[in-house]
Design an enzyme around this catalytic site. Structure first.
Site: not given
Ligand SMILES: CC/C=C\C/C=C\CCC/C=C/CC(=O)SCCNC(=O)CCNC(=O)[C@H](O)C(C)(C)COP(=O)(O)OP(=O)(O)OC[C@H]1O[C@@H](n2cnc3c(N)ncnc32)[C@H](O)[C@@H]1OP(=O)(O)O
Length: 206
Positions: A15, A60, A83-84
């Site tokens: 997400l 997500g 990985n949350e």
């Molecule tokens: C009782 C409790 C119950 C409920 C709680 C309530 C709610 C909570 C639930 C919340 C659920 C969340 C689910 C999710 O999906 S959270 C998202 C998790 N995602 C990640 O951790 C992914 C992070 N990203 C990476 O690891 C890498 O980007 C990736 C391996 C995917 C790709 O690597 P690559 O080197 O190709 O890309 P980057 O250059 O790193 O990234 C490019 C730019 O994009 C930004 N980025 C990456 N992923 C995200 C994302 N998911 N959201 C927003 N932005 C993201 C990254 O920062 C880079 O930005 P810039 O530097 O270009 O500005």
């Protein structure tokens, strides 16, 4: 249906974390409701689904992959997992239950609490994916072969079987949609959660 990505090395980055950071409650409400509805549709399709995981698949992304009927992943360099906890947040119950349905309670608990991202080989070993292939083309072929199995299966028998298997998780979300949404809106406004997200977003910047 095959769910895959047009990107080079990301199946789905999960997400958009910026939707959770300093959220506008109305916007977050639409975002989360859309996610709930999308997941309900994908998890309950009347037709077979395969995820061809041709890149990294955190959180997500892993949820969507797990919601298909079969998972084929390109290896060995990509990673997948819920990985949350690494973000300092909690995977909601329906995310967790989807993982339990795929890999079982014990492995899911370890996976969820540690927020581990599995390599393709590790994911195959714990049953998070069904097959590992060296490149995207052969993965697509494998996915298509899996779908071909259903040419000999009655669509009705397929759908009824899937409904019975997935019903408890689906029903929980249907019954608790508003509660789940209200919780997310409140949870995301917590200063601790916001601090954790800020640190995580910073860690992603290059
Ligand atoms: C009782 C409790 C119950 C409920 C709680 C309530 C709610 C909570 C639930 C919340 C659920 C969340 C689910 C999710 O999906 S959270 C998202 C998790 N995602 C990640 O951790 C992914 C992070 N990203 C990476 O690891 C890498 O980007 C990736 C391996 C995917 C790709 O690597 P690559 O080197 O190709 O890309 P980057 O250059 O790193 O990234 C490019 C730019 O994009 C930004 N980025 C990456 N992923 C995200 C994302 N998911 N959201 C927003 N932005 C993201 C990254 O920062 C880079 O930005 P810039 O530097 O270009 O500005």
């Amino acid at each position: 249906m095959i769910l895959t990505s047009g990107l080079q090395k990301v199946f789905c980055a999960g997400l958009d974390i910026t939707e959770f950071y300093n959220p506008n409650p109305d916007r977050l409400s639409k975002f989360w409701t859309t996610l709930q509805d999308t997941w309900l549709s994908l998890y309950t399709t009347s037709f077979p689904t395969v995820s061809v995981i041709n890149g990294h698949s955190p959180a997500g992304g892993c949820l969507f992959a797990m919601s298909c009927d079969y998972r084929v992943m390109v290896g060995p360099n990509y990673t997948i997992g819920l990985n949350e906890t690494k973000l300092g947040i909690v995977a909601p119950k329906w995310f967790q239950d989807t993982m339990v349905a795929v890999i079982g309670q014990r492995k899911a608990e370890v996976s969820l609490t540690t927020g581990k991202m599995y390599t393709t080989d590790e994911a195959l070993q714990i049953g998070l994916i069904d097959e590992s292939l060296p490149d995207a083309n052969s993965a697509l072929k494998k996915g298509t072969q899996f779908l071909n199995n259903f040419q000999k299966i009655s669509p009705w028998a397929y759908k009824m079987t899937k409904d019975i298997s997935r019903q408890p998780t689906v029903q929980w979300l249907i019954d608790n949609k508003q509660k789940d949404l209200d919780f997310v809106i409140k949870y995301m406004q917590s200063p601790t959660v916001q601090k954790n997200l800020e640190l995580y977003l910073q860690s992603l910047k290059k």
